[in-house]
Design an enzyme around this catalytic site. Sequence first.
Site, short mmCIF file in Angstrom:
data_model
loop_
_atom_site.label_atom_id
_atom_site.label_comp_id
_atom_site.label_asym_id
_atom_site.label_seq_id
_atom_site.Cartn_x
_atom_site.Cartn_y
_atom_site.Cartn_z
N ASP A 1 2.05 -6.96 2.56
CA ASP A 1 1.02 -6.31 2.81
C ASP A 1 1.45 -4.91 3.51
OD1 ASP A 1 -1.69 -5.27 3.15
OD2 ASP A 1 -2.18 -6.79 4.57
N HIS B 1 0.95 -1.31 0.03
CA HIS B 1 -0.11 -0.05 -0.02
C HIS B 1 0.86 1.28 -0.08
CE1 HIS B 1 -3.75 -2.26 1.03
NE2 HIS B 1 -2.77 -3.11 1.58
O1 DOR Z 1 -3.79 -4.58 7.84
C1 DOR Z 1 -4.29 -4.17 6.94
N1 DOR Z 1 -3.89 -2.84 6.44
N2 DOR Z 1 -5.06 -4.78 6.10
C2 DOR Z 1 -5.84 -4.32 5.20
O2 DOR Z 1 -6.76 -5.23 4.95
C3 DOR Z 1 -5.72 -3.23 4.67
C4 DOR Z 1 -4.41 -2.38 5.01
C5 DOR Z 1 -4.32 -1.10 4.89
O3 DOR Z 1 -4.77 -0.50 4.08
O4 DOR Z 1 -4.01 -0.34 5.98
ZN ZN Z 2 -3.33 -5.24 1.90
ZN ZN Z 3 -6.21 -7.21 2.82
#
Ligand code: DOR
Ligand code: ZN
Ligand code: ZN
Length: 436
Positions: A308, A65
């Site tokens: 992630d 992200h």
């Molecule tokens: O921990 C997480 N952060 N899980 C998610 O599904 C989204 C992500 C975020 O965008 O911060």
């Molecule tokens: Zn994610």
């Molecule tokens: Zn996710």
Amino acid sequence: MNRLLIQNGILIDPSQRIFEKKDLYIEDGIVKQVEDEICEIPEGTRLVDASGCWVMPGFIDLHVHFRDPGLTYKETVETGCKAAAAGGVTTVCTMPNTKPVTDCVEVVEEILEKAGKAPYTHLLPIAAVTIGQQGKEIVDLAALKEVGICAISEDGRSVMDSGIMKEAMRRCAQLQIPIFDHCEDESLAGGCINEGEVSRELGLPGLSRDAENAMTAREILLAESTGAQLHICHVSTKESAEIIRMAKAHGVRVTAEVGPHHFALSDEDIRREPHSKYKMNPPLRTPEDVEAMKVALADGTLDAIATDHAPHSAEEKTEDLQHSLNGIIGLETSFAISKKTLVDTGILSPMQLVEKMSTRPAQILGIPKGTLSVGSCADICVAAPNETYVIDDQFYSKAKNSPFIGWKVQGRVKMTILDGRIVFQDGKITEKEDLA
Ligand code: DOR
Ligand code: ZN
Ligand code: ZN
């Protein structure tokens, strides 16, 4: 001409089943020669001494992200790409929960334009499945594919309407676009995160294991019936892993990833120290689940390690567990944590680790990377497997929300090479002005 010779390193290349000392010669971004020893060195060649180091195809992180556009106080394309390079990651796939959501050609073009100005890693945008991630209207897949998305995903949530999800998968199958799936049945998500385990003690709401498991099963059934290429994101429960294992045995076109936190940490960590650095979605599960992740990595049920990487500001990762946002950063610690937890313990061989961090992700994306065979792009990570250090909070990421600060690890990324150019060396990013 840009010439680079990496000498005396231990080449680890799963695509050629090579694990031995080799020299690697690169010309204008392309691997030209891989030999036990290269003696004829063209004039003007830059020499890199990789004695004692692993020389690997650059890592490919299927799940990050970067918060750009819209939430750039957390991370930008520029800082995210630098963090990637510092972690030995040469390709990232960015999730679409930006602001506005990455659901149309204009936003994808904006991200790609920014990526063009941040030449530290390759960036492949992922678009949303539905407009605004609202779960109703499917995005214009053909137009988005044209402009260069690598997949679609509703990450952060699931498309709750099964009919809409099936239609999205049908179109993905037609256009040959992979679908990356955050599995969370919202009607089951409300309870305590581990249903009677640590989250109940802490009173934490979140993604229950039922919510993950039920949606994993639905998505696999829909993928089987539509023929879509399904990739399950951040698997965290033993049941989910078992469902994926069975689906693969049945010949379903499904792959899966796991985050380092889901095999290196468990809910015992958050019980011992109730801190927001352990708060993410899916949440940390039980030690039994952690064991299941390791088994599933070793037997191939889990294809890839993806971070992630979810940067947040210090204010958003508050002391107050209830209100703190979900997510941790991971790009700059992924190799060291994965090596410590999986390779130093004998669960995976070094070759298998590289497979999970580079070769399989490239295959999932259908791109000619994850290899150092002659003729391929020179995206490379050089790491010292025996260098011991303690992870500190000096990240290239804008964020510091890592649970791994203070961990003693063995294995440091020394150099990252992108298209034959050194973008990271000995702790420092090469500024773009010096890359030309
Ligand atoms: O921990 C997480 N952060 N899980 C998610 O599904 C989204 C992500 C975020 O965008 O911060
Ligand atoms: Zn994610
Ligand atoms: Zn996710």
